[in-house]
Scaffold this motif. Structure first.
Motif, PDB file in Angstrom:
ATOM      1  N   SER A   1       0.855  -1.187   0.000  1.00 20.99           N
ATOM      2  CA  SER A   1       0.000   0.000   0.000  1.00 20.99           C
ATOM      3  C   SER A   1       0.894   1.242   0.000  1.00 20.99           C
ATOM      4  O   SER A   1       2.087   1.141   0.274  1.00 20.99           O
ATOM      5  CB  SER A   1      -0.889   0.000   1.243  1.00 20.99           C
ATOM      6  OG  SER A   1      -0.094   0.168   2.392  1.00 20.99           O
ATOM      7  N   PHE A   2       0.323   2.376  -0.303  1.00 21.95           N
ATOM      8  CA  PHE A   2       1.154   3.568  -0.182  1.00 21.95           C
ATOM      9  C   PHE A   2       0.423   4.723   0.472  1.00 21.95           C
ATOM     10  O   PHE A   2      -0.791   4.832   0.455  1.00 21.95           O
ATOM     11  CB  PHE A   2       1.789   3.999  -1.501  1.00 21.95           C
ATOM     12  CG  PHE A   2       1.018   3.727  -2.744  1.00 21.95           C
ATOM     13  CD1 PHE A   2       1.306   2.631  -3.532  1.00 21.95           C
ATOM     14  CD2 PHE A   2      -0.006   4.583  -3.149  1.00 21.95           C
ATOM     15  CE1 PHE A   2       0.608   2.389  -4.694  1.00 21.95           C
ATOM     16  CE2 PHE A   2      -0.698   4.353  -4.309  1.00 21.95           C
ATOM     17  CZ  PHE A   2      -0.407   3.239  -5.088  1.00 21.95           C
ATOM     18  N   ARG A   3       1.299   5.565   1.039  1.00 19.35           N
ATOM     19  CA  ARG A   3       0.820   6.725   1.787  1.00 19.35           C
ATOM     20  C   ARG A   3       1.139   7.950   0.933  1.00 19.35           C
ATOM     21  O   ARG A   3       2.259   8.125   0.454  1.00 19.35           O
ATOM     22  CB  ARG A   3       1.594   6.769   3.114  1.00 19.35           C
ATOM     23  CG  ARG A   3       1.217   7.870   4.056  1.00 19.35           C
ATOM     24  CD  ARG A   3       1.981   7.625   5.363  1.00 19.35           C
ATOM     25  NE  ARG A   3       1.920   8.804   6.227  1.00 19.35           N
ATOM     26  CZ  ARG A   3       2.802   9.799   6.171  1.00 19.35           C
ATOM     27  NH1 ARG A   3       3.805   9.748   5.326  1.00 19.35           N
ATOM     28  NH2 ARG A   3       2.674  10.827   6.996  1.00 19.35           N
ATOM     29  N   ILE A   4       0.121   8.783   0.760  1.00 18.52           N
ATOM     30  CA  ILE A   4       0.282   9.919  -0.152  1.00 18.52           C
ATOM     31  C   ILE A   4      -0.037  11.215   0.568  1.00 18.52           C
ATOM     32  O   ILE A   4      -1.027  11.305   1.308  1.00 18.52           O
ATOM     33  CB  ILE A   4      -0.658   9.758  -1.369  1.00 18.52           C
ATOM     34  CG1 ILE A   4      -0.248   8.528  -2.167  1.00 18.52           C
ATOM     35  CG2 ILE A   4      -0.623  10.984  -2.269  1.00 18.52           C
ATOM     36  CD1 ILE A   4      -1.192   8.176  -3.269  1.00 18.52           C
ATOM     37  N   LEU A   5       0.810  12.206   0.360  1.00 22.58           N
ATOM     38  CA  LEU A   5       0.536  13.537   0.886  1.00 22.58           C
ATOM     39  C   LEU A   5       0.040  14.414  -0.255  1.00 22.58           C
ATOM     40  O   LEU A   5       0.740  14.584  -1.252  1.00 22.58           O
ATOM     41  CB  LEU A   5       1.803  14.166   1.473  1.00 22.58           C
ATOM     42  CG  LEU A   5       2.496  13.463   2.640  1.00 22.58           C
ATOM     43  CD1 LEU A   5       3.585  14.361   3.209  1.00 22.58           C
ATOM     44  CD2 LEU A   5       1.505  13.086   3.723  1.00 22.58           C
ATOM     45  N   GLU A   6      -1.197  14.919  -0.078  1.00 20.61           N
ATOM     46  CA  GLU A   6      -1.750  15.822  -1.098  1.00 20.61           C
ATOM     47  C   GLU A   6      -1.854  17.224  -0.516  1.00 20.61           C
ATOM     48  O   GLU A   6      -2.270  17.396   0.631  1.00 20.61           O
ATOM     49  CB  GLU A   6      -3.155  15.369  -1.494  1.00 20.61           C
ATOM     50  CG  GLU A   6      -3.214  14.144  -2.359  1.00 20.61           C
ATOM     51  CD  GLU A   6      -4.673  13.723  -2.545  1.00 20.61           C
ATOM     52  OE1 GLU A   6      -5.238  14.021  -3.595  1.00 20.61           O
ATOM     53  OE2 GLU A   6      -5.223  13.095  -1.625  1.00 20.61           O
ATOM     54  N   ARG A   7      -1.553  18.192  -1.322  1.00 20.05           N
ATOM     55  CA  ARG A   7      -1.656  19.579  -0.848  1.00 20.05           C
ATOM     56  C   ARG A   7      -3.128  19.970  -0.715  1.00 20.05           C
ATOM     57  O   ARG A   7      -3.921  19.696  -1.625  1.00 20.05           O
ATOM     58  CB  ARG A   7      -1.012  20.527  -1.854  1.00 20.05           C
ATOM     59  CG  ARG A   7       0.480  20.461  -1.871  1.00 20.05           C
ATOM     60  CD  ARG A   7       1.021  21.532  -2.773  1.00 20.05           C
ATOM     61  NE  ARG A   7       2.456  21.345  -2.931  1.00 20.05           N
ATOM     62  CZ  ARG A   7       3.228  22.165  -3.641  1.00 20.05           C
ATOM     63  NH1 ARG A   7       2.704  23.187  -4.278  1.00 20.05           N
ATOM     64  NH2 ARG A   7       4.520  21.935  -3.728  1.00 20.05           N
ATOM     65  N   ILE A   8      -3.428  20.583   0.396  1.00 22.13           N
ATOM     66  CA  ILE A   8      -4.763  21.187   0.537  1.00 22.13           C
ATOM     67  C   ILE A   8      -4.553  22.630   0.979  1.00 22.13           C
ATOM     68  O   ILE A   8      -3.413  23.086   1.078  1.00 22.13           O
ATOM     69  CB  ILE A   8      -5.662  20.408   1.533  1.00 22.13           C
ATOM     70  CG1 ILE A   8      -4.932  20.215   2.863  1.00 22.13           C
ATOM     71  CG2 ILE A   8      -6.106  19.090   0.947  1.00 22.13           C
ATOM     72  CD1 ILE A   8      -5.795  19.619   3.953  1.00 22.13           C
ATOM     73  N   GLU A   9      -5.608  23.316   1.242  1.00 27.39           N
ATOM     74  CA  GLU A   9      -5.468  24.737   1.552  1.00 27.39           C
ATOM     75  C   GLU A   9      -4.742  24.982   2.866  1.00 27.39           C
ATOM     76  O   GLU A   9      -4.691  24.113   3.728  1.00 27.39           O
ATOM     77  CB  GLU A   9      -6.859  25.377   1.595  1.00 27.39           C
ATOM     78  CG  GLU A   9      -7.369  25.653   0.198  1.00 27.39           C
ATOM     79  CD  GLU A   9      -8.853  25.890   0.166  1.00 27.39           C
ATOM     80  OE1 GLU A   9      -9.422  26.241   1.203  1.00 27.39           O
ATOM     81  OE2 GLU A   9      -9.439  25.713  -0.910  1.00 27.39           O
ATOM     82  N   GLY A  10      -4.227  26.179   2.999  1.00 31.43           N
ATOM     83  CA  GLY A  10      -3.607  26.594   4.256  1.00 31.43           C
ATOM     84  C   GLY A  10      -2.264  25.958   4.510  1.00 31.43           C
ATOM     85  O   GLY A  10      -1.853  25.827   5.669  1.00 31.43           O
ATOM     86  N   GLY A  11      -1.602  25.510   3.479  1.00 32.15           N
ATOM     87  CA  GLY A  11      -0.283  24.910   3.644  1.00 32.15           C
ATOM     88  C   GLY A  11      -0.343  23.557   4.335  1.00 32.15           C
ATOM     89  O   GLY A  11       0.634  23.104   4.926  1.00 32.15           O
ATOM     90  N   GLN A  12      -1.490  22.914   4.313  1.00 32.29           N
ATOM     91  CA  GLN A  12      -1.664  21.620   4.976  1.00 32.29           C
ATOM     92  C   GLN A  12      -1.602  20.481   3.947  1.00 32.29           C
ATOM     93  O   GLN A  12      -1.773  20.708   2.748  1.00 32.29           O
ATOM     94  CB  GLN A  12      -3.045  21.567   5.628  1.00 32.29           C
ATOM     95  CG  GLN A  12      -3.352  22.701   6.585  1.00 32.29           C
ATOM     96  CD  GLN A  12      -2.871  22.413   7.987  1.00 32.29           C
ATOM     97  OE1 GLN A  12      -3.113  21.329   8.504  1.00 32.29           O
ATOM     98  NE2 GLN A  12      -2.180  23.360   8.585  1.00 32.29           N
TER      99      GLN A  12
END
Lengths: 693, 269
Positions: free
Chosen positions: B169-180
């Motif tokens: 499986s993989f873990r993904i970081l997606e950009r969302i608002e507010g630099g989060q």
């Protein structure tokens, strides 16, 4: 008003890009070269440009930042480009064109960076040309950056010919560096004592080995030679003080002192022992000749790159000159065109551009010639070795018959293709020695001509580029580093033999009847071209070539008013200007040939289709500009020499007629400059320079 | 156990952003002035995804990277002289317009079709990478539509990091608002990932890598099929440069904080 200018022609829409250059400089099919170009460009406009902007040129010392530049060369494949795949490189075959391309890209930003790269190759060149297989493997292989997992350090070299005193430079017959037998035990290899002082030796701040020119100081060593010195050899390996040069500061230059004991196996090309005497297989002159014959081509390209790199910053400066002023509003011609509203700055920029293009045309043709010639030379050497032909005299004898055939071949090639004896042409094209002589005659002229004209006249035109930027041009933060490039050009004119050396070589090689026979064919070709395309200046160039040829024959056959020989001996005042004049002609002709290549191959590239007519028009106009300027120079030089040594009016009617004809064929040519200037004022340029200030 | 992927990167060329990019009305619709004559670069976001793909492939032996490019093949050939030196990959080339004024749905259909045709494609190992945006005209919709065409349900946009976990499986970081970041876990391939900038630097040029790549790239360019794109699929009422323009100034040695503050002030108008 002339209809020539009234006619609406397509204008060049953007600055010539890689598509155009690849066709003109004939490397459309060389993906290896295209990649090296891109790779080198990213280093030049990234790492190197930042170093210049960060004032790394302000110190003569070899700094960590400068050392990091070498690492970026290694990573980008620049260092290994010179080596063969079996030595760890990645490009097979002759490297003249690839090295010229690397030099061009680096010099676009900084010539000192290019020098640092080229100097390592120069150190290797004697080994490459004349070294033993063991020497080649050790030093060429050692200079390749280690691959991942490989446990070794890269080595870097210096080429040490020039000495402090007395004068020693390219006159390879005078050497103060000495070599003696230090120790020679029965049945063992002799150990040699080498003493050498160098001056202005590039890469010396960090070189691990040096290829040094030395002369024999011992009756047990027969001749001069080049020898390899290593930093860990016993004795003195003193790098000396950094040379206080005002230019090319991104390369390391020192005045070293060596007094070392080295094994005789370090003699480049090896040696034989006869009657207790060590006989180097190649003396110093033989090695040097083989080296400089090639490497000067690349140096010629260096100044040329800078001229072409100046175009975009100058245009930007000219156009934006008045922006920001309260009385200049957007959308007005003064706002959009700035200084380019006026004729003079555009005309002068066209002159700079034409010089750069002609220099590139001449230099890259030289590089391509040597790529072809290298292969033939190795084949010829193999053939002569197999036939037991050794030494200059024996080779000259072996070439007697092929010389006649070479002239026959050139005569055949002058005929229209349909009328040629095709069988004989095929026969002569398959004759290695005939083709060798034909290529050699060109290479021997193009190499010094490119080095002489590109750097010498290029330096003059670089000054013009600086002047086009006004006071900004002479500041150290001038966009495109133009002042630095101008001052650097003076050193390029000196590297590997100053201008007089190139003129001396040309004054000999341009007399070669095989070269002159081809020269006559070119005149005919240009006349044919002029019928088809008048705007390229082919007619005026053909007439100027005729004038030069007539003058050469006259000067060779006649004496001055005091009865002294005009052309020959020590008469450098006659021979050297004729060499200068020839270089002008060769550059102008080669630019025409490159433009014709673009005309022929351009339509094959769909990305060029949209703008090709404009690009071709512009280059044709540059050809016209350059042909006119070349004709002017040749007319001036020849008139001075032909008339200038006579005390009374002599029967020189043919010369006057030829000169008159040349002048008359300038009719309409100035419109080429007007049209090119119009293109310069309209061409789209990028929003900003692609490297830092 | 290691997981091998077949990573297909969708990316093509855009005009070099340093050039003057002036919209004009061409015979077949909007275009950029002198577009074919301008030098090109790999679309920066697609570039990030390519470098991430190569890095992922390197960490997972047996993985393979294929770059699918839709663009004029002669211009793509020039582009390959640069990017083929960066990382190892195979190329699939679709000959067609790379203009920012093409319909993103048409582009997505063409790209998805080309992906389906990759010989030996195993969809259970398929990761489709691309940029979450484009420097040519930022509709930001192409990657989702590729996913729809391929029937891939797991789509991540504006990703900056993908870590493969034990088990595949993989873990993904997606950009969302507010630099989060939104942190997601995906069971595994197939997935479509539109990358933001990622975390990797641009690899240095390496002509040796390029020489190896070119052995397959040149044949791929030669057999490039024309992409069936309709130029009238989308109608543009008008095309103009953004009203709010930032004039480039060159000021030496300006601190990063000062540059950032100036940009923020400019954005706020």
């Amino acid at each position: 008003m002339s209809t020539i200018n009234a006619e609406k022609r397509a204008l060049m829409s953007t600055l010539p890009g890689d598509d155009v250059r690849q066709i003109m400089w004939r490397f459309t099919d060389r993906y290896d070269l295209q990649m090296v170009v891109q790779s080198t460009r990213s280093v030049a406009r990234g790492v190197v440009a930042r170093m210049v902007a960060d004032k790394q040129r302000d110190t003569h010392e070899w700094t960590p930042e400068k050392a990091a530049m070498l690492k970026s060369f290694d990573e980008a494949g620049i260092t290994a480009a010179f080596m063969e795949p079996e030595q760890g490189g990645y490009i097979s075959g002759p490297k003249n064109l690839v090295l010229a391309m690397i030099a061009f890209e680096l010099c676009w930003v900084d010539a000192g960076a290019a020098t640092a790269s080229l100097a390592n190759n120069l150190a290797l060149e004697p080994i490459h040309e004349k070294g033993t297989p063991e020497q080649i493997q050790k030093y060429m292989g050692g200079c390749v950056p280690p691959k991942p997992g490989e446990n070794r350090k890269i080595i870097r070299g210096s080429f040490a010919l020039t000495e402090p005193l007395p004068y020693v430079g390219v006159d390879a017959g005078m050497l103060s560096g000495r070599i003696r037998v230090a120790e020679w035990k029965e049945g063992q290899e002799p150990i040699l004592q080498v003493e050498k002082r160098g001056r202005f030796i590039t890469n010396m701040g960090y070189a691990n080995f040096v290829t040094a020119s030395v002369d024999s100081d011992d009756p047990r060593i027969k001749s001069s030679c080049m020898i390899i010195l290593e930093e860990n050899d016993p004795g003195l390996y003193d790098r000396g003080a950094p040379t206080l040069k005002l230019v090319h500061q991104l390369s390391s230059t020192h005045d070293p002192i060596f007094n070392l004991k080295v094994p005789a196996s370090r003699i480049i090309g090896g040696y034989t022992i006869k009657d207790g005497v060590i006989i180097p297989n190649f003396n110093n002159s033989e090695v040097i000749e083989a080296v400089f014959r090639r490497t000067r081509v690349t140096v010629g390209i260096m100044t040329t790159a800078k001229l072409l790199s100046a175009i975009e910053p100058v245009i930007r400066y000219q156009r934006t000159r008045f922006r920001g002023g309260s009385s200049v509003s957007a959308g007005t011609p003064r706002y959009d065109l700035g200084i380019q509203q006026k004729e003079d700055p555009c005309h002068r920029l066209v002159d700079v551009w034409a010089t750069g293009e002609a220099g590139a045309a001449l230099g890259f043709e030289g590089a391509r010639l040597f790529d072809a010639f290298d292969v033939m030379e190795h084949e010829k050497d193999k053939l002569f070795t197999a036939q037991g032909i050794k030494g200059a005299r024996a080779q000259m004898k072996a070439f007697m018959e092929p010389r006649k055939k070479a002239l026959e071949y050139i005569e055949l090639m002058a005929q229209p293709e349909a009328k040629r004896d095709a069988k004989r042409v095929t026969e002569l094209e398959g004759d290695l020695l005939v083709q060798y002589l034909v290529k050699e005659s060109l290479a021997d002229v193009y190499c010094p001509a490119g080095k002489l004209w590109n750097t010498g006249y290029g330096a003059t035109m670089m000054r013009e580029a600086v002047s086009l930027m006004g006071g900004y041009g002479i500041t150290e933060d001038c966009p495109g580093f133009l002042t630095q490039k101008w001052s650097d050009a003076q050193l390029e004119a000196t590297y590997e033999g100053p201008e007089c050396v190139q003129r001396l070589q040309m004054s000999r090689t341009m007399e070669n009847d095989i070269f002159l026979a081809q020269f006559k064919n070119w005149i005919k070709d240009l006349r044919d071209l002029a019928k088809r395309k008048s705007e390229m200046g082919a007619e005026v160039l053909a007439n100027a070539m005729d004038l030069w040829l007539w003058s050469l024959v006259f000067l060779q056959a006649n004496k001055d008013a005091n009865g002294k020989t005009l052309y020959g001996g020590q008469r450098q005042g006659v021979m050297f200007p004729m060499a200068d004049a020839l270089a002008w002609l060769l550059g102008a002709r080669q630019l025409i040939l490159d433009t014709l290549e673009l005309e022929k191959k351009g339509p094959e590239n769909p990305t060029l289709a949209e703008g090709l007519p404009g690009v071709l028009n512009f280059y044709s106009d540059l050809c016209g500009v350059q042909a006119a300027r070349a004709a002017g120079e040749v007319g001036k030089v020849c008139a001075e020499l032909v008339y200038g040594y006579q005390l009374a009016a002599t029967a020189l009617k043919p010369f006057a007629e030829l000169r008159g004809k040349t002048d008359a064929s300038l009719v309409g040519i100035r419109f080429s400059k007007d049209r090119a200037a119009e293109a310069v004022a309209q061409v789209m340029i990028p929003e900003a320079l692609d490297y830092p200030l | 156990m290691t997981t091998a992927f077949h990573i297909v990167v969708c990316g093509s060329l855009v005009p070099d952003p340093l050039q003057t990019l002036e919209p004009i009305q061409g015979p077949t619709g909007p275009a950029l002035k002198n577009e074919m004559m301008l030098p090109s670069v790999l679309d920066p976001w697609a570039g990030h995804s390519l470098f991430e793909a190569a890095n992922l492939a390197k960490q997972h032996p047996g993985s393979k990277v294929t770059l699918i490019s839709l663009g004029p093949k002669a211009k793509l050939q020039q582009l390959m002289m640069i990017i083929a030196q960066k990382v190892p990959f195979e190329l699939v080339c679709l000959d067609g317009s790379a203009s920012g004024f093409m319909d993103s749905r048409e582009v997505a259909v063409a790209l998805a079709g080309a992906i389906e045709k990759i010989p030996g494609l195993d969809k259970t190992k398929l990761l489709v990478f691309g940029g979450c945006s484009s420097a040519s005209r930022d509709a930001g919709t192409t990657m989702q539509m590729i996913a729809e065409q391929l029937g891939v349900n797991d789509v991540f946009l504006a990703a900056d990091e993908l870590k493969v976990q034990p088990g595949g499986s993989f873990r993904i970081l997606e950009r969302i608002e507010g630099g989060q970041y939104q942190v997601s876990t995906c069971a595994g391939a197939p997935a479509v990932i539109g990358w933001a900038t990622g975390n990797l630097p641009e690899p240095p040029n390496n002509p040796q890598v390029g020489m190896t790549n070119m052995r397959t790239i040149m044949p791929a360019l030669q057999k490039a099929q024309p992409a069936a794109l309709k130029t009238d699929a989308i109608k543009f009422a008008s095309v103009e440069l953004p009203k709010q323009q930032r004039q480039t100034r060159i000021v030496k040695d300006t601190p990063v904080e000062e540059i950032a503050q100036e940009i923020v002030t400019w954005i706020k108008g």
